[in-house]
Motif scaffolding. Structure first.
Motif, PDB file in Angstrom:
ATOM      1  N   PRO A 134      54.040  49.559  36.705  1.00 32.68           N
ATOM      2  CA  PRO A 134      53.024  50.352  35.990  1.00 32.68           C
ATOM      3  C   PRO A 134      51.908  49.493  35.396  1.00 32.68           C
ATOM      4  N   GLN A 135      52.257  48.317  34.878  1.00 31.45           N
ATOM      5  CA  GLN A 135      51.233  47.439  34.317  1.00 31.45           C
ATOM      6  C   GLN A 135      50.338  46.880  35.423  1.00 31.45           C
ATOM      7  N   ALA A 136      50.948  46.520  36.558  1.00 31.10           N
ATOM      8  CA  ALA A 136      50.159  46.048  37.697  1.00 31.10           C
ATOM      9  C   ALA A 136      49.221  47.144  38.190  1.00 31.10           C
ATOM     10  N   ALA A 137      49.710  48.385  38.181  1.00 31.39           N
ATOM     11  CA  ALA A 137      48.885  49.518  38.615  1.00 31.39           C
ATOM     12  C   ALA A 137      47.688  49.713  37.693  1.00 31.39           C
ATOM     13  N   ASP A 138      47.890  49.562  36.385  1.00 29.51           N
ATOM     14  CA  ASP A 138      46.777  49.684  35.429  1.00 29.51           C
ATOM     15  C   ASP A 138      45.702  48.639  35.714  1.00 29.51           C
ATOM     16  N   CYS A 139      46.147  47.419  35.972  1.00 30.31           N
ATOM     17  CA  CYS A 139      45.214  46.326  36.264  1.00 30.31           C
ATOM     18  C   CYS A 139      44.433  46.617  37.543  1.00 30.31           C
ATOM     19  N   MET A 140      45.140  47.051  38.580  1.00 28.92           N
ATOM     20  CA  MET A 140      44.497  47.346  39.858  1.00 28.92           C
ATOM     21  C   MET A 140      43.514  48.503  39.724  1.00 28.92           C
ATOM     22  N   THR A 141      43.869  49.489  38.925  1.00 29.56           N
ATOM     23  CA  THR A 141      42.978  50.637  38.721  1.00 29.56           C
ATOM     24  C   THR A 141      41.671  50.205  38.075  1.00 29.56           C
ATOM     25  N   ARG A 142      41.763  49.319  37.088  1.00 31.55           N
ATOM     26  CA  ARG A 142      40.548  48.829  36.427  1.00 31.55           C
ATOM     27  C   ARG A 142      39.658  48.069  37.407  1.00 31.55           C
ATOM     28  N   ILE A 143      40.280  47.278  38.272  1.00 23.45           N
ATOM     29  CA  ILE A 143      39.513  46.500  39.256  1.00 23.45           C
ATOM     30  C   ILE A 143      38.810  47.427  40.243  1.00 23.45           C
ATOM     31  N   VAL A 144      39.528  48.440  40.708  1.00 27.03           N
ATOM     32  CA  VAL A 144      38.955  49.383  41.673  1.00 27.03           C
ATOM     33  C   VAL A 144      37.800  50.163  41.044  1.00 27.03           C
ATOM     34  N   GLU A 145      37.979  50.575  39.794  1.00 25.63           N
ATOM     35  CA  GLU A 145      36.908  51.309  39.101  1.00 25.63           C
ATOM     36  C   GLU A 145      35.664  50.441  38.959  1.00 25.63           C
ATOM     37  N   LYS A 146      35.861  49.191  38.599  1.00 26.67           N
ATOM     38  CA  LYS A 146      34.727  48.281  38.420  1.00 26.67           C
ATOM     39  C   LYS A 146      34.006  48.027  39.738  1.00 26.67           C
ATOM     40  N   ALA A 147      34.777  47.892  40.823  1.00 28.26           N
ATOM     41  CA  ALA A 147      34.187  47.609  42.134  1.00 28.26           C
ATOM     42  C   ALA A 147      33.691  48.868  42.835  1.00 28.26           C
ATOM     43  N   ASN A 148      34.110  50.023  42.323  1.00 28.68           N
ATOM     44  CA  ASN A 148      33.768  51.300  42.954  1.00 28.68           C
ATOM     45  C   ASN A 148      34.176  51.301  44.427  1.00 28.68           C
ATOM     46  N   ALA A 149      35.392  50.805  44.680  1.00 28.43           N
ATOM     47  CA  ALA A 149      35.905  50.698  46.051  1.00 28.43           C
ATOM     48  C   ALA A 149      36.846  51.863  46.350  1.00 28.43           C
ATOM     49  N   PRO A 150      36.762  52.431  47.542  1.00 28.09           N
ATOM     50  CA  PRO A 150      37.595  53.590  47.878  1.00 28.09           C
ATOM     51  C   PRO A 150      38.980  53.238  48.407  1.00 28.09           C
ATOM     52  N   VAL A 151      39.231  51.945  48.670  1.00 31.02           N
ATOM     53  CA  VAL A 151      40.492  51.569  49.301  1.00 31.02           C
ATOM     54  C   VAL A 151      40.888  50.156  48.864  1.00 31.02           C
ATOM     55  N   ILE A 152      42.195  49.881  48.891  1.00 25.40           N
ATOM     56  CA  ILE A 152      42.725  48.569  48.521  1.00 25.40           C
ATOM     57  C   ILE A 152      43.502  47.996  49.697  1.00 25.40           C
ATOM     58  N   TYR A 153      43.209  46.741  50.042  1.00 26.83           N
ATOM     59  CA  TYR A 153      44.077  46.046  50.992  1.00 26.83           C
ATOM     60  C   TYR A 153      45.116  45.290  50.184  1.00 26.83           C
ATOM     61  N   LEU A 154      46.376  45.562  50.443  1.00 29.42           N
ATOM     62  CA  LEU A 154      47.465  44.978  49.674  1.00 29.42           C
ATOM     63  C   LEU A 154      48.288  44.036  50.541  1.00 29.42           C
ATOM     64  N   SER A 155      48.247  42.763  50.189  1.00 27.59           N
ATOM     65  CA  SER A 155      49.099  41.767  50.842  1.00 27.59           C
ATOM     66  C   SER A 155      50.259  41.491  49.899  1.00 27.59           C
ATOM     67  N   THR A 156      51.456  41.819  50.318  1.00 29.65           N
ATOM     68  CA  THR A 156      52.586  41.725  49.396  1.00 29.65           C
ATOM     69  C   THR A 156      53.899  41.553  50.137  1.00 29.65           C
ATOM     70  N   ASP A 157      54.855  40.969  49.441  1.00 27.86           N
ATOM     71  CA  ASP A 157      56.220  40.908  49.955  1.00 27.86           C
ATOM     72  C   ASP A 157      57.127  41.848  49.165  1.00 27.86           C
ATOM     73  N   ALA A 158      56.515  42.744  48.402  1.00 28.11           N
ATOM     74  CA  ALA A 158      57.277  43.697  47.594  1.00 28.11           C
ATOM     75  C   ALA A 158      57.991  44.715  48.483  1.00 28.11           C
ATOM     76  N   ALA A 159      59.088  45.238  47.975  1.00 30.41           N
ATOM     77  CA  ALA A 159      59.849  46.255  48.698  1.00 30.41           C
ATOM     78  C   ALA A 159      59.102  47.585  48.667  1.00 30.41           C
ATOM     79  N   GLU A 160      59.470  48.471  49.601  1.00 33.08           N
ATOM     80  CA  GLU A 160      58.829  49.781  49.674  1.00 33.08           C
ATOM     81  C   GLU A 160      59.013  50.570  48.378  1.00 33.08           C
ATOM     82  N   SER A 161      60.135  50.348  47.703  1.00 30.05           N
ATOM     83  CA  SER A 161      60.372  51.062  46.443  1.00 30.05           C
ATOM     84  C   SER A 161      59.310  50.705  45.405  1.00 30.05           C
ATOM     85  N   GLU A 162      58.852  49.454  45.430  1.00 31.35           N
ATOM     86  CA  GLU A 162      57.822  49.021  44.485  1.00 31.35           C
ATOM     87  C   GLU A 162      56.433  49.467  44.929  1.00 31.35           C
ATOM     88  N   THR A 163      56.123  49.281  46.217  1.00 30.98           N
ATOM     89  CA  THR A 163      54.787  49.657  46.691  1.00 30.98           C
ATOM     90  C   THR A 163      54.601  51.172  46.675  1.00 30.98           C
TER      91      THR A 163
END
Length: 282
Positions: free
Chosen positions: A210-239
């Motif tokens: 949830p904290q990571a999501a808040d951070c990402m949301t702020r970045i997306v709002e600032k950039a006014n970007a419609p999509v995020i490319y996510l490079s991660t080794d996180a499990a599907e439960s997390e993503t």
């Protein structure tokens, strides 16, 4: 691969300070760097040969003289360099011998690295030996502002000195053209192995989703970007949870990850044709 790149950049910096040519390890000893990095491009950017492959190194020495004349360890404690028997055998198998013993030019603890200047490095690591090896530079705390500056610490005529190979660069362009478009945010969310590493620090650097999501949301709002490319080794439960929480103006912002290989898609055809589509480092 990120750790390999950090080591490569630091070794390049050491080679530049000591006015030496850097030999890229053999793929039989270490990772095959030329699969993911444009090695020759480095020389082009610097206008002279500063990096050579192991095969080129072997061609420049006599058959029985592929020898490391001096092995210098950046850290002295808890032991001078970590060189296990497996790597010694690999070196011998490549026809490379090590002369002398492992030595450290100063008292330096890997658990508490001291800040060192480039003048100290030049003074302590200077050698008249033909071929030297320097070990354990990954944790070296040396001229961090210089080393970490955009474009790298070495003066060159390109935008960046170390770039992916041409195949990977073209594939990335095709991926962007296919899935992302011109306006997107790219994020690296590293999770595997970070829980223990981050919890050793105070405060912990391992953030809940949830904290990571808040951070990402702020970045997306600032950039006014419609999509995020996510490079991660996180499990599907997390993503999956992350995807549900990244919301801007009531709309879920899509998280795009590299999809599994599909023969109907052509964006990754170059990787497939050259046999590197399954390489975990690509």
């Amino acid at each position: 691969m990120s750790n390999h790149l950090i080591c490569l950049e630091k070794h390049m910096f050491f080679a530049a300070l000591l006015d030496r040519i850097l030999v890229i390890p053999s793929p039989k000893f270490d990772y095959q760097y030329d699969r993911v990095i444009g090695i020759e491009r480095i020389n082009t950017c610097l206008g002279r040969t500063v990096v050579i492959s192991f095969d080129q190194f072997k061609e420049n020495v006599t058959k029985n003289n592929a020898r490391i004349d001096r092995f210098i360890c950046y850290f002295s404690s808890p032991q001078p360099c970590y060189v296990d028997e497996e790597h010694i055998k690999k070196l011998k198998g490549l026809g490379v011998s090590i002369g002398g013993k492992l030595e450290a030019p100063w008292s330096e603890d890997i658990k508490k690295p001291s800040k060192r200047s480039f003048q100290e490095v030049k003074e302590k690591f200077k050698s008249d030996d033909g071929v030297i090896a320097i070990g354990d530079v990954f944790y070296a705390d040396m001229e961090q502002d210089w080393v970490m500056q955009p474009g790298g610490p070495i003066k060159h005529k390109c935008k960046t000195l170390i770039e992916p190979s041409r195949l990977i660069s073209l594939t990335a362009q095709r991926f962007i053209q296919t899935f992302l478009g011109k306006n997107f945010v790219a994020l690296h969310l590293r999770r595997h192995g970070f829980l223990k590493f981050c919890n050793a620090k105070s405060p912990s650097c391992f953030y809940p989703i949830p904290q990571a999501a808040d951070c990402m949301t702020r970045i997306v709002e600032k950039a006014n970007a419609p999509v995020i490319y996510l490079s991660t080794d996180a499990a599907e439960s997390e993503t999956g949870l992350l995807q549900s929480l990244v919301v801007v103006d009531g709309k879920v912002v899509p998280l795009v990850k590299r999809p599994p290989r599909n023969s109907a898609e052509k964006w990754d055809s170059l990787l497939y044709r050259h046999g590197i589509e399954d390489d975990s480092q690509v």
